[in-house]
Design a protein around this motif. Structure first.
Motif, PDB file in Angstrom:
ATOM      1  N   LEU A 186       0.832  -1.198   0.000  1.00 21.66           N
ATOM      2  CA  LEU A 186       0.000   0.000   0.000  1.00 21.66           C
ATOM      3  C   LEU A 186       0.869   1.251   0.000  1.00 21.66           C
ATOM      4  O   LEU A 186       1.976   1.266   0.554  1.00 21.66           O
TER       5      LEU A 186
ATOM      6  N   GLU B  89      -2.443   3.401   3.975  1.00 20.23           N
ATOM      7  CA  GLU B  89      -2.059   2.433   4.998  1.00 20.23           C
ATOM      8  C   GLU B  89      -3.210   2.081   5.930  1.00 20.23           C
ATOM      9  O   GLU B  89      -3.188   1.023   6.569  1.00 20.23           O
TER      10      GLU B  89
ATOM     11  N   GLN C 180      -4.752  -1.382   5.711  1.00 16.64           N
ATOM     12  CA  GLN C 180      -4.017  -2.587   6.081  1.00 16.64           C
ATOM     13  C   GLN C 180      -4.819  -3.540   6.967  1.00 16.64           C
ATOM     14  O   GLN C 180      -4.790  -4.759   6.738  1.00 16.64           O
TER      15      GLN C 180
ATOM     16  N   THR D  99      -5.226  -2.126  -3.861  1.00 19.03           N
ATOM     17  CA  THR D  99      -4.458  -0.946  -3.460  1.00 19.03           C
ATOM     18  C   THR D  99      -5.155   0.356  -3.846  1.00 19.03           C
ATOM     19  O   THR D  99      -4.676   1.441  -3.507  1.00 19.03           O
TER      20      THR D  99
END
Length: 452
Positions: free
Chosen positions: A36, A41, A44, A169
């Motif tokens: 990423l 982030e 995640q 992503t």
């Protein structure tokens, strides 16, 4: 980077090819996921939960009921590589796919990567959100809003859906504001340029229609390259109270490709969802379409068309789950199968005791153009409510010789008569698409496929 797994059959002591390790193959696909960016982030934890699920699973086999008619062995013979940087793609390259009705409402992704230079979203209403996830999350309030929806639909423990969630992503994001009727269709164009090394692409879409809004979305998968690739997309659609979405999904990948996609839809009270799904390309394709009616008086209309030939395999698995009274659904699914191609349709409808006064209708119509063409169709209604109207039907046939003869008696030669009947069979679904230029593109494809 290319990750090799033991997918090419090895010959054992008895000269019998060893079976590929389906769990190891899935792990290899998982290991291809990119990292990423710093701005994303926060995704995640979502990816980590999905990763844990993927690690418990394996690529499905025909021993599993949901995959009984669709053999993924061909997929297991391909070693996929990390997606390469996208080559230069220009507006002239995508001109055949651009829709005049969506000239200023187009999001383009090339090999899974957002392509702002090919997109056109500058002149949309200011309160309509049409962008990619990374850009949307520059607004903290919007990011929090999207987090409430992203990867929260039921059914996300399915193997390919979990693989996408563990790997994505970025995403195409559309948010229609409350009390707004958006007249302009939004075109999501996903382009593959794979040529040499086989590549894995995992696009994602998130579409939200707030209460009393209206939206038209075209989700379009096309190819500019000639290589082998695997597209594993997931689309999440949310309709709040009294919202309406007209969704067109077109799969016209290269015939060397693999395509396994998920569309998950959640409908709140009084919402109306219409989906027209067309499958034309890919060597092997499957579309899992799941509708969850979570409010009363919801309406669902599904139209599907698969037109395949050669050695193609195309599979549609749909499921409509009612949870409240007064829900309605109408579904027609058509297959045109030529040569040695194989079409699969499984249509589930779940009507629990709480969903009284449901009206569900389903029809599967299949046209075989060759003696070696094959179709497996399975309408599947599971009803425990006792005050409902639910019907289903399935037909499998070849062209009617009497109809061909009738057209010949009107001066049309036999070959043209057959093509006209096939065109009419397909057009019943294509005509449901609310974008005239896309209708024209697809009817031209139908004619071209018949000529070939």
């Amino acid at each position: 980077m290319t990750i090799q797994v033991s997918t090419v059959p090895e010959v054992g002591d008895l000269g019998i090819p060893a079976k590929p390790d389906r769990a190891a193959y899935l792990t290899a696909l998982l290991n291809l996921r990119p990292a990423l960016t710093e701005n994303l982030e926060w995704l995640q934890p979502i990816r980590d939960r999905a990763t844990s699920r993927v690690e418990e699973l394996a690529i499905p086999s025909t021993r599993e009921e949901e995959w009984r008619f669709t053999d993924l062995s061909a997929l297991l013979q391909v070693n996929f590589a990390t997606a390469h940087p996208s080559p230069a793609v220009h507006l002239a390259d995508i001109a055949p796919f651009i829709l005049p009705e969506a000239t200023n409402s187009r999001l383009v992704f090339v090999n899974w990567n957002y392509a702002p230079e090919l997109s056109a979203i500058a002149h949309l209403p200011s309160d309509l959100v049409v962008t990619n996830l990374e850009a949307a999350c520059q607004d903290p309030a919007l990011r929090d809003r999207l987090t409430d929806y992203l990867a929260t639909q039921p059914g996300f423990e399915e193997v390919f859906t979990a693989l996408n969630t563990a790997s994505f992503t970025d995403a195409a994001v559309i948010l229609a504001p409350r009390n707004q009727a958006i007249a302009t269709p939004v075109h999501l164009l996903f382009i593959s340029t794979a040529e040499d090394a086989a590549q894995l692409f995992q696009p994602r879409c998130l579409v939200i229609a707030e209460s009393n809004s209206t939206l038209t979305v075209i989700e379009d998968y096309v190819a500019l390259g000639q290589g082998v690739y695997f597209t594993n997309p997931v689309t999440e659609i949310w309709l709040e109270g009294n919202a309406q979405i007209n969704h067109t999904r077109i799969q016209r990948d290269h015939t060397a490709a693999f395509h396994i996609g998920k569309t998950a839809v959640s409908q709140d009270r009084d919402s109306r969802y219409t989906c027209t799904a067309i499958s034309l390309g890919a060597a092997l394709s499957r579309h899992n379409l799941e509708i969850y009616q979570t409010g009363e008086q919801t309406e669902t209309t599904l139209s599907g068309l698969m037109m395949i030939g050669g050695e193609q395999v195309a599979d549609t698995h749909s499921a409509i789950a009612y949870t409240k009274p007064h829900g309605t659904s109408q579904q027609i699914h058509k297959c045109i199968v030529d040569h040695r191609a194989h079409a699969v349709f499984n249509g589930k409808v779940f009507v629990p005791k709480a969903a009284q006064l449901t009206d569900a209708r389903q029809l599967s119509k299949n046209l075989l153009l060759s003696s070696k063409a094959r179709v497996d169709t399975k309408p599947q209604l599971e009803i425990t409510a006792d005050n409902v109207k639910c019907t289903h039907g399935a037909t499998v046939s070849q062209l009617d010789t009497d109809e061909v003869f009738y057209l010949q008696s009107r001066g049309i030669d036999a070959d043209s008569a057959r093509k006209l009947l096939v065109y009419a069979f397909a057009y019943e679904v294509i005509s449901q698409i609310p974008v005239p230029s896309l209708q024209n593109q697809l009817t031209a494809i139908v004619r071209t496929q018949q000529d070939n």
